[in-house]
Design a protein around this motif. Sequence first.
Motif, mmCIF file in Angstrom:
data_model
loop_
_atom_site.group_PDB
_atom_site.id
_atom_site.type_symbol
_atom_site.label_atom_id
_atom_site.label_comp_id
_atom_site.label_asym_id
_atom_site.label_seq_id
_atom_site.Cartn_x
_atom_site.Cartn_y
_atom_site.Cartn_z
ATOM 1 N N GLN A 178 -18.395 -3.013 -12.443
ATOM 2 C CA GLN A 178 -17.400 -1.943 -12.481
ATOM 3 C C GLN A 178 -16.772 -1.840 -13.879
ATOM 4 N N VAL A 179 -16.450 -2.971 -14.468
ATOM 5 C CA VAL A 179 -15.888 -3.000 -15.825
ATOM 6 C C VAL A 179 -16.902 -2.437 -16.815
ATOM 7 N N TYR A 180 -18.149 -2.865 -16.702
ATOM 8 C CA TYR A 180 -19.210 -2.343 -17.583
ATOM 9 C C TYR A 180 -19.289 -0.820 -17.478
ATOM 10 N N HIS A 181 -19.258 -0.323 -16.257
ATOM 11 C CA HIS A 181 -19.346 1.122 -16.046
ATOM 12 C C HIS A 181 -18.178 1.840 -16.732
ATOM 13 N N LYS A 182 -16.953 1.343 -16.530
ATOM 14 C CA LYS A 182 -15.770 1.972 -17.132
ATOM 15 C C LYS A 182 -15.839 1.944 -18.659
ATOM 16 N N ALA A 183 -16.364 0.856 -19.231
ATOM 17 C CA ALA A 183 -16.437 0.713 -20.685
ATOM 18 C C ALA A 183 -17.698 1.356 -21.265
ATOM 19 N N GLY A 184 -18.563 1.860 -20.405
ATOM 20 C CA GLY A 184 -19.790 2.494 -20.873
ATOM 21 C C GLY A 184 -20.807 1.513 -21.417
ATOM 22 N N ILE A 185 -20.811 0.311 -20.876
ATOM 23 C CA ILE A 185 -21.750 -0.722 -21.312
ATOM 24 C C ILE A 185 -22.958 -0.698 -20.386
ATOM 25 N N ILE A 186 -24.136 -0.593 -20.987
ATOM 26 C CA ILE A 186 -25.371 -0.585 -20.196
ATOM 27 C C ILE A 186 -26.193 -1.790 -20.636
ATOM 28 N N THR A 187 -26.167 -2.816 -19.829
ATOM 29 C CA THR A 187 -26.942 -4.027 -20.105
ATOM 30 C C THR A 187 -27.053 -4.831 -18.820
ATOM 31 N N ALA A 188 -28.070 -5.634 -18.743
ATOM 32 C CA ALA A 188 -28.256 -6.483 -17.562
ATOM 33 C C ALA A 188 -27.318 -7.684 -17.650
ATOM 34 N N ILE A 189 -26.881 -8.138 -16.515
ATOM 35 C CA ILE A 189 -26.041 -9.336 -16.439
ATOM 36 C C ILE A 189 -26.947 -10.440 -15.914
ATOM 37 N N ASP A 190 -27.398 -11.290 -16.832
ATOM 38 C CA ASP A 190 -28.409 -12.278 -16.467
ATOM 39 C C ASP A 190 -27.998 -13.714 -16.780
ATOM 40 N N GLN A 191 -26.694 -13.958 -16.848
ATOM 41 C CA GLN A 191 -26.215 -15.313 -17.128
ATOM 42 C C GLN A 191 -24.893 -15.544 -16.412
ATOM 43 N N PRO A 192 -24.506 -16.798 -16.270
ATOM 44 C CA PRO A 192 -23.216 -17.084 -15.626
ATOM 45 C C PRO A 192 -22.079 -16.465 -16.441
ATOM 46 N N PHE A 193 -21.012 -16.070 -15.765
ATOM 47 C CA PHE A 193 -19.889 -15.467 -16.482
ATOM 48 C C PHE A 193 -18.561 -15.909 -15.889
ATOM 49 N N LEU A 194 -17.579 -15.971 -16.765
ATOM 50 C CA LEU A 194 -16.194 -16.252 -16.411
ATOM 51 C C LEU A 194 -15.329 -15.241 -17.149
ATOM 52 N N GLU A 195 -14.093 -15.099 -16.689
ATOM 53 C CA GLU A 195 -13.164 -14.163 -17.328
ATOM 54 C C GLU A 195 -11.866 -14.879 -17.651
ATOM 55 N N ILE A 196 -11.350 -14.635 -18.842
ATOM 56 C CA ILE A 196 -10.031 -15.149 -19.177
ATOM 57 C C ILE A 196 -9.042 -14.018 -18.918
ATOM 58 N N GLY A 197 -8.005 -14.311 -18.153
ATOM 59 C CA GLY A 197 -7.069 -13.252 -17.792
ATOM 60 C C GLY A 197 -5.876 -13.777 -17.024
ATOM 61 N N TYR A 198 -5.243 -12.892 -16.275
ATOM 62 C CA TYR A 198 -4.022 -13.203 -15.534
ATOM 63 C C TYR A 198 -2.950 -13.777 -16.447
ATOM 64 N N SER A 199 -2.892 -13.304 -17.676
ATOM 65 C CA SER A 199 -1.902 -13.820 -18.631
ATOM 66 C C SER A 199 -0.595 -13.051 -18.508
ATOM 67 N N PHE A 200 0.481 -13.799 -18.428
ATOM 68 C CA PHE A 200 1.824 -13.201 -18.395
ATOM 69 C C PHE A 200 2.814 -14.204 -18.964
ATOM 70 N N THR A 201 3.742 -13.697 -19.775
ATOM 71 C CA THR A 201 4.836 -14.506 -20.313
ATOM 72 C C THR A 201 6.142 -13.775 -20.026
ATOM 73 N N GLN A 202 7.138 -14.534 -19.570
ATOM 74 C CA GLN A 202 8.457 -13.950 -19.320
ATOM 75 C C GLN A 202 8.926 -13.250 -20.593
ATOM 76 N N GLU A 203 9.506 -12.084 -20.435
ATOM 77 C CA GLU A 203 9.924 -11.271 -21.581
ATOM 78 C C GLU A 203 10.878 -12.015 -22.514
ATOM 79 N N SER A 204 11.750 -12.843 -21.971
ATOM 80 C CA SER A 204 12.751 -13.539 -22.789
ATOM 81 C C SER A 204 12.153 -14.572 -23.739
ATOM 82 N N VAL A 205 10.885 -14.973 -23.506
ATOM 83 C CA VAL A 205 10.266 -15.988 -24.379
ATOM 84 C C VAL A 205 8.946 -15.499 -24.983
ATOM 85 N N ARG A 206 8.779 -14.199 -25.056
ATOM 86 C CA ARG A 206 7.560 -13.655 -25.663
ATOM 87 C C ARG A 206 7.596 -13.817 -27.175
#
Length: 184
Positions: A93-121
């Motif tokens: 779905q991400v590939y489609h939205k970004a217009g990336i056309i390639t096969a996914i043929d290897q293991p993958f992980l995602e770095i994300g869910y990052s959040f910092t309280q506004e008072s300490v950004r």
Amino acid sequence: MTLVTSTGLAFHQDHYDQPNFLANCHFEIKRPCDCTMIQLHHFYLLLRKGNKVSPVDLPLKIFNAAFLAFCYHDKKPVGISAIKRPTLAYLQQVYHKAGIITAIDQPFLEIGYSFTQESVRKKGISSTLKRLLLKKISDHHGMLFATTATASSQRFLKANGFQAKGNPYQGIFDHNIIYFERIQ
């Protein structure tokens, strides 16, 4: 404002900042199964506070992560991040939205869910959490990706070997999301 020099870097310190803020923080990287219920709950609450992630099945997605990262200041959670194990359908779905056309043929992980309280950004919390997470998965052989519209996160990703791919796209919670990828 006073100018403070530390480890060869100069930064401006406002009157309310502590001279060595990160030294007064406690960082933890854990597998979700090793977290307490309170830690999982705090992670969920901070993630929802960021208002950039759908709440649908969010507890299950958090528990499915490879690693959760926490930053505590004065014993309170102030920052989070994660190494996620997204589904193939999500990545396609991400590939489609970004217009990336390639096969996914290897293991993958995602770095994300990052959040910092506004008072300490802008104190290095998110970068430190992500750097610790990258170190934790240094033995991962495959693809690591991230999607973000946040300029500071984009700078972090570029500085850590990620390359932008595809086109910026519109998300539900953000505009101009950019897909980044690093092969390990």
